[in-house]
Motif scaffolding. Structure first.
Motif, PDB file in Angstrom:
ATOM      1  N   VAL A  83      -3.534   2.778   9.542  1.00 28.38           N
ATOM      2  CA  VAL A  83      -3.197   3.663   8.427  1.00 28.38           C
ATOM      3  C   VAL A  83      -1.848   4.335   8.699  1.00 28.38           C
ATOM      4  O   VAL A  83      -0.990   4.446   7.828  1.00 28.38           O
ATOM      5  CB  VAL A  83      -4.314   4.722   8.221  1.00 28.38           C
ATOM      6  CG1 VAL A  83      -3.832   5.845   7.327  1.00 28.38           C
ATOM      7  CG2 VAL A  83      -5.552   4.072   7.640  1.00 28.38           C
ATOM      8  N   ALA A  84      -1.645   4.761   9.952  1.00 28.17           N
ATOM      9  CA  ALA A  84      -0.413   5.497  10.269  1.00 28.17           C
ATOM     10  C   ALA A  84       0.796   4.576  10.449  1.00 28.17           C
ATOM     11  O   ALA A  84       1.934   5.013  10.340  1.00 28.17           O
ATOM     12  CB  ALA A  84      -0.640   6.321  11.528  1.00 28.17           C
ATOM     13  N   ALA A  85       0.551   3.284  10.746  1.00 27.09           N
ATOM     14  CA  ALA A  85       1.670   2.388  11.067  1.00 27.09           C
ATOM     15  C   ALA A  85       2.493   2.045   9.829  1.00 27.09           C
ATOM     16  O   ALA A  85       1.960   1.897   8.744  1.00 27.09           O
ATOM     17  CB  ALA A  85       1.122   1.114  11.698  1.00 27.09           C
ATOM     18  N   VAL A  98       0.849  -1.198   0.000  1.00 27.34           N
ATOM     19  CA  VAL A  98       0.000   0.000   0.000  1.00 27.34           C
ATOM     20  C   VAL A  98       0.881   1.244   0.000  1.00 27.34           C
ATOM     21  O   VAL A  98       1.789   1.368   0.817  1.00 27.34           O
ATOM     22  CB  VAL A  98      -0.906   0.008   1.267  1.00 27.34           C
ATOM     23  CG1 VAL A  98      -1.755   1.272   1.302  1.00 27.34           C
ATOM     24  CG2 VAL A  98      -1.758  -1.231   1.304  1.00 27.34           C
ATOM     25  N   ARG A  99       0.646   2.115  -0.934  1.00 29.63           N
ATOM     26  CA  ARG A  99       1.414   3.370  -0.966  1.00 29.63           C
ATOM     27  C   ARG A  99       0.493   4.511  -0.578  1.00 29.63           C
ATOM     28  O   ARG A  99      -0.608   4.626  -1.087  1.00 29.63           O
ATOM     29  CB  ARG A  99       1.957   3.649  -2.372  1.00 29.63           C
ATOM     30  CG  ARG A  99       2.953   2.632  -2.850  1.00 29.63           C
ATOM     31  CD  ARG A  99       4.377   2.989  -2.375  1.00 29.63           C
ATOM     32  NE  ARG A  99       5.261   1.842  -2.524  1.00 29.63           N
ATOM     33  CZ  ARG A  99       5.484   0.933  -1.565  1.00 29.63           C
ATOM     34  NH1 ARG A  99       4.912   1.049  -0.396  1.00 29.63           N
ATOM     35  NH2 ARG A  99       6.301  -0.072  -1.780  1.00 29.63           N
ATOM     36  N   THR A 100       0.926   5.340   0.367  1.00 33.16           N
ATOM     37  CA  THR A 100       0.087   6.494   0.727  1.00 33.16           C
ATOM     38  C   THR A 100       0.668   7.745   0.078  1.00 33.16           C
ATOM     39  O   THR A 100       1.887   7.921   0.059  1.00 33.16           O
ATOM     40  CB  THR A 100       0.037   6.691   2.260  1.00 33.16           C
ATOM     41  OG1 THR A 100       1.282   6.288   2.796  1.00 33.16           O
ATOM     42  CG2 THR A 100      -1.085   5.941   2.898  1.00 33.16           C
ATOM     43  N   LEU A 101      -0.222   8.588  -0.436  1.00 36.67           N
ATOM     44  CA  LEU A 101       0.254   9.782  -1.125  1.00 36.67           C
ATOM     45  C   LEU A 101       0.779  10.817  -0.137  1.00 36.67           C
ATOM     46  O   LEU A 101       1.863  11.344  -0.271  1.00 36.67           O
ATOM     47  CB  LEU A 101      -0.881  10.373  -1.975  1.00 36.67           C
ATOM     48  CG  LEU A 101      -1.333   9.453  -3.115  1.00 36.67           C
ATOM     49  CD1 LEU A 101      -2.530  10.031  -3.830  1.00 36.67           C
ATOM     50  CD2 LEU A 101      -0.170   9.230  -4.081  1.00 36.67           C
ATOM     51  N   VAL A 102      -0.021  11.053   0.912  1.00 33.34           N
ATOM     52  CA  VAL A 102       0.401  12.024   1.921  1.00 33.34           C
ATOM     53  C   VAL A 102       0.959  11.220   3.108  1.00 33.34           C
ATOM     54  O   VAL A 102       0.231  10.418   3.685  1.00 33.34           O
ATOM     55  CB  VAL A 102      -0.807  12.861   2.421  1.00 33.34           C
ATOM     56  CG1 VAL A 102      -0.336  14.021   3.279  1.00 33.34           C
ATOM     57  CG2 VAL A 102      -1.665  13.272   1.275  1.00 33.34           C
ATOM     58  N   PRO A 103       2.234  11.408   3.445  1.00 31.57           N
ATOM     59  CA  PRO A 103       2.760  10.603   4.551  1.00 31.57           C
ATOM     60  C   PRO A 103       2.105  10.981   5.882  1.00 31.57           C
ATOM     61  O   PRO A 103       1.802  12.156   6.116  1.00 31.57           O
ATOM     62  CB  PRO A 103       4.257  10.935   4.557  1.00 31.57           C
ATOM     63  CG  PRO A 103       4.397  12.184   3.763  1.00 31.57           C
ATOM     64  CD  PRO A 103       3.202  12.325   2.878  1.00 31.57           C
ATOM     65  N   HIS A 104       1.852   9.969   6.678  1.00 27.32           N
ATOM     66  CA  HIS A 104       1.243  10.229   7.990  1.00 27.32           C
ATOM     67  C   HIS A 104       2.321  10.561   8.989  1.00 27.32           C
ATOM     68  O   HIS A 104       3.421  10.036   8.904  1.00 27.32           O
ATOM     69  CB  HIS A 104       0.501   8.985   8.455  1.00 27.32           C
ATOM     70  CG  HIS A 104      -0.746   8.775   7.695  1.00 27.32           C
ATOM     71  ND1 HIS A 104      -1.932   9.366   8.041  1.00 27.32           N
ATOM     72  CD2 HIS A 104      -0.979   8.075   6.567  1.00 27.32           C
ATOM     73  CE1 HIS A 104      -2.848   9.013   7.162  1.00 27.32           C
ATOM     74  NE2 HIS A 104      -2.302   8.226   6.262  1.00 27.32           N
ATOM     75  N   PRO A 105       2.013  11.424   9.967  1.00 27.89           N
ATOM     76  CA  PRO A 105       3.022  11.678  10.995  1.00 27.89           C
ATOM     77  C   PRO A 105       3.317  10.373  11.747  1.00 27.89           C
ATOM     78  O   PRO A 105       2.417   9.545  11.885  1.00 27.89           O
ATOM     79  CB  PRO A 105       2.356  12.708  11.917  1.00 27.89           C
ATOM     80  CG  PRO A 105       0.922  12.725  11.546  1.00 27.89           C
ATOM     81  CD  PRO A 105       0.772  12.123  10.192  1.00 27.89           C
ATOM     82  N   PRO A 106       4.558  10.186  12.181  1.00 25.74           N
ATOM     83  CA  PRO A 106       4.901   8.911  12.822  1.00 25.74           C
ATOM     84  C   PRO A 106       4.073   8.672  14.084  1.00 25.74           C
ATOM     85  O   PRO A 106       3.737   9.617  14.804  1.00 25.74           O
ATOM     86  CB  PRO A 106       6.377   9.062  13.186  1.00 25.74           C
ATOM     87  CG  PRO A 106       6.820  10.369  12.648  1.00 25.74           C
ATOM     88  CD  PRO A 106       5.665  11.130  12.138  1.00 25.74           C
ATOM     89  N   LEU A 107       3.778   7.399  14.329  1.00 25.24           N
ATOM     90  CA  LEU A 107       3.054   7.042  15.566  1.00 25.24           C
ATOM     91  C   LEU A 107       3.967   7.275  16.763  1.00 25.24           C
ATOM     92  O   LEU A 107       5.171   7.024  16.683  1.00 25.24           O
ATOM     93  CB  LEU A 107       2.671   5.563  15.528  1.00 25.24           C
ATOM     94  CG  LEU A 107       1.523   5.153  14.624  1.00 25.24           C
ATOM     95  CD1 LEU A 107       1.421   3.638  14.576  1.00 25.24           C
ATOM     96  CD2 LEU A 107       0.211   5.743  15.154  1.00 25.24           C
ATOM     97  N   GLN A 108       3.369   7.704  17.850  1.00 25.61           N
ATOM     98  CA  GLN A 108       4.136   7.913  19.084  1.00 25.61           C
ATOM     99  C   GLN A 108       3.719   6.866  20.114  1.00 25.61           C
ATOM    100  O   GLN A 108       2.572   6.417  20.109  1.00 25.61           O
ATOM    101  CB  GLN A 108       3.832   9.306  19.659  1.00 25.61           C
ATOM    102  CG  GLN A 108       3.925  10.437  18.672  1.00 25.61           C
ATOM    103  CD  GLN A 108       5.347  10.667  18.199  1.00 25.61           C
ATOM    104  OE1 GLN A 108       6.296  10.436  18.950  1.00 25.61           O
ATOM    105  NE2 GLN A 108       5.506  11.073  16.961  1.00 25.61           N
TER     106      GLN A 108
END
Ligand code: ATP
Length: 705
Positions: A164-166, A122-132
């Motif tokens: 989604v963010a992982a 799965v490629r995401t167009l807008v990168p998600h901020p890293p999980l904390q």
């Protein structure tokens, strides 16, 4: 109040970025790739050090995430996520069809691996901020707390947000966490040891301010791995302490003792991490003492097989012999609320489960006791709750109690009345009594909390355990034993009154005397408490508590069922289950049927390969299917033998062979025990040694005769 998030007067700005979850995911990945205890401890230690150093507020969530829990054992929070919610979320996030997902399940077998594979393309167009770490933990709390009609949807939305963010390894460990099956060999002892070491090497009070930018932290995952894999002693020697290895080791030992003691008296990571960050290792014990309302881990007894053995172990040291009741252990906490004079009551099980709702009759009894004795301010006592016959007050069996619901019991629901038989007092009127000898605790219990029978017959009654003291002479103790055997008591508990010494048989079979405190020893199986059960005065010294880990397909009449069942002991140092024997006796047909329902073939609980936590070692005993380790069974046997196929307790009695149990027989499921409470290699080896000593003595006696 100390609670998560910790209320710290810390210089860490609230806006500071938290520790990345990728760091924890890499640590978990390293942990799952090793069985070496040293590697596990080093990885955990360096993980916790880094968290303490860079983002201390992530310490508490990290401890929970590493231990695969969300809250203290006495107030458990469950995620309440079924496999379907997780599968649906993986499907939505990856865009795979249900059929493609099923294929992945069939090839990998583990939901974490499935999610990892599913998301890899799965490629995401807008990168998600890293999980904390903090963010992940808080999402899990949200999932656990979602209640009511829309809860399922809410939970799924939260799971999807996380997925989604992982990225990369995060996906695998996140999904394993969501399934409550981390498959990592880090249990409580390792986590506490690592925490202690981390605090020695990176004391929170030595941190340099201002705050180090977290960017250093997640510059790359390679950096994370290098950090957690750095060899510990070298690092400690050169950079942190510049002390010798021995000195460091002494510090480790001391720190471990402090942390473990704090945990057994106050098992709450929220409180422990907040206190450690605020007052450090030196102040933590004082900050978190035994507290009314928070259960301590209870003392346990050691098995013996005869009064002769008890006398030869304790000699002439004074002891109390008490009835060993067949009920449910209850740690009762009570305190008066200063303003209203109302009492607050909590009741905890042997495993720190909150049973307050199960025993409203005991709660009401405790409140009456506070009302009757107005000088009483607070107490924590240890007791056995036993069902009694209302007609004549005689004792009934444990089974009568297990019929009670666990929650929401009201006084009017109660069919079987109970009596609380108190046997120890750990706290009284704001004073901690753990360090006092048993003689003193017992006498305080008797003088401040006398037997009490409330007027309302719906309430429980209160009594002291029936007991006798050894000063009355051996004849009196023998007579007391006879009474116990004749009644509904399981046997006797023999308890040392004053601190003294005990005779113990060491690994070479030689006996030696060892100091023995009669203080209350939380979480210890002490020799100051010796149990003598009437059932095992002949035969094996004790029953074993074993975990069913696998089975074979039954033959003939049992063709539809699992039989025999493979049973395992729990090895706490290697943190895994080790097969000890096959069992095919003591089961009813109904039990076989239910067992098959609990472990249906090719399911989440029964598979051809064991992919669960904790890991399993079967030696030469190869079952056809493996069970998910989740139950503890009480098993009796004829004797313990040295076995060519078993690797249980390998190296303890023989270097090449393990121990096994001959003619094992199922007694009952121990709902009150978890895997970590199953019998250990040490316990098995001790039983073997005492059996050999007994056989030798019997033979010696016969020869002399
Ligand atoms: P068992 O399998 O014998 O129940 P266990 O592993 O649950 O043992 P042990 O420490 O071995 O725990 O045995 C002590 C248990 O016996 C306690 O947990 C408690 O529930 C029960 N008990 C009954 N009477 C007493 C008593 N007088 N003193 C201490 N424990 C008692």
């Amino acid at each position: 109040p100390l609670s998560y998030p910790p209320d710290l007067k810390s210089p860490w700005p609230a806006s500071a970025p938290s520790a990345p979850y990728s760091f924890l995911a890499h640590a978990l990945s390293t942990l799952s790739g090793t069985r070496s205890r040293i590697a596990i401890l080093n990885t955990l230690t360096n993980t916790l050090r880094t968290i303490i150093r860079y983002h201390p507020l992530s310490l508490c969530p990290a401890l929970y995430l590493l231990s695969n829990s969300l809250s203290p054992p006495y107030s458990p929070l469950e995620l309440g996520l079924g496999p379907s919610i997780i599968s649906k979320a993986i499907q939505d996030v990856s865009g795979l069809t249900p059929a493609a997902l099923k294929r992945l399940y069939n090839t990998t077998g583990d939901p974490g691996d499935v999610a990892f594979e599913a998301k890899s393309n799965v490629r995401t167009l807008v990168p998600h901020p890293p999980l904390q770490i903090v963010g992940v933990y808080e999402s899990l709390l949200k999932i656990a707390r979602a209640k009511g009609p829309g809860a399922g949807k809410q939970k799924q939305a939260e799971v999807e947000k996380l997925l989604v963010a992982a990225k990369g390894e995060e996906i695998r460990y996140l999904v394993r966490t969501l399934c409550q099956n981390l498959r990592v060999g880090a249990v409580r002892t390792s986590i506490l040891t690592a925490l202690a070491r981390a605090l020695v090497l990176t004391p929170p009070d030595n941190l340099t301010f201002p705050y180090t930018p977290i960017s250093a932290f997640y510059a790359s995952s390679a950096h994370d791995l290098a950090e957690i894999n750095r060899p510990l002693p070298e690092n400690a020697k050169k950079k942190v302490m510049e002390k010798t290895r021995e000195e460091l080791n002494d510090k480790f030992v001391r720190a471990e003792a402090i942390i473990k003691k704090v945990y057994v008296l106050h098992p709450n990571y929220d409180h422990i991490s907040a206190a450690l960050l605020e007052v450090g290792l030196e102040g933590v014990a004082q900050r978190l003492p035994l507290t009314v309302g928070i259960p301590l881990l209870p003392t346990l007894g050691s098995p013996t097989r005869s009064l002769d053995e008890i006398y030869s172990r304790l000699g002439t040291q004074p002891f109390a012999a008490e009835f060993k009741y067949d009920g449910q252990r209850a740690q009762i906490h009570g305190t008066r609320v200063p303003s209203g004079q109302q009492a607050l009551v909590k009741i905890f099980s042997r495993h720190l489960e909150d049973m307050t709702d199960k025993y409203p009759d005991v709660v009401a009894l405790t409140k009456e006791i506070f009302a009757k004795f107005d000088t009483l301010r607070s107490f924590i006592l240890d007791s056995e709750i036993v069902a009694i016959d209302p007609a004549d007050g005689s004792l009934k069996s444990f089974q009568e109690l297990s019929n009670r619901a666990r929650k929401d019991v009201t006084l009017s629901d109660i069919k079987v009345p109970v009596c609380v038989f108190a046997f120890d007092l750990m706290y009284l009127n704001d004073e901690i009594l753990l360090e006092k000898p048993f003689r003193q605790r017992r006498s305080l219990l008797r003088s401040t909390l006398p037997p009490f029978m409330p007027d309302n017959s719906n309430l429980a009654s209160f009594d002291h355990v029936k007991s006798c003291e050894s000063q009355g002479g051996r004849g009196a103790v023998e007579e007391f034993w006879e009474t116990a055997v004749a009644g509904r008591s399981e046997g006797l508990m023999i308890k040392l009154l004053d601190s003294g010494e005990v005779e113990e048989v060491n690994r070479e079979g030689r006996s030696r005397r060892k100091p023995l405190p009669s203080t209350y020893e939380p979480d210890k199986r002490t020799s100051a408490w010796l149990k003598l059960k009437k059932d095992y005065v002949v035969g094996l010294g004790d029953s074993l508590d074993l975990v069913p880990i696998g089975a074979w397909h039954g033959n003939g009449r049992k063709a539809q069922w699992w039989s025999p069942i493979l049973l395992a002991i729990w090895d706490p140092s290697a943190e895994r289950l080790v097969a000890v024997c096959k069992c095919m006796s003591g089961f009813s047909d109904t039990f076989y049927k239910e067992l098959r329902e609990r472990y249906p073939a090719d399911s989440e609980t029964c598979a051809k390969t064991p992919l669960w936590d904790p890991t399993i070692e079967t030696g030469g005993l190869r079952p056809e299917v493996y069970f998910k380790p989740q139950e503890v069974w009480e098993i009796r046997g004829a004797d313990i033998t040295i076995s060519p196929v078993s690797v249980a307790a390998l190296g303890m009695i023989s270097d090449k062979r393990g121990l096994s149990l001959r003619f094992p027989r199922f007694m009952k499921v121990r709902d009150d025990k978890s895997i970590g409470n199953a019998s250990t290699p040490e316990f098995l080896a001790d039983m073997y040694r005492s059996q050999q000593a007994y056989v030798k003595k019997e033979r010696g006696g016969a020869d002399e005769g």
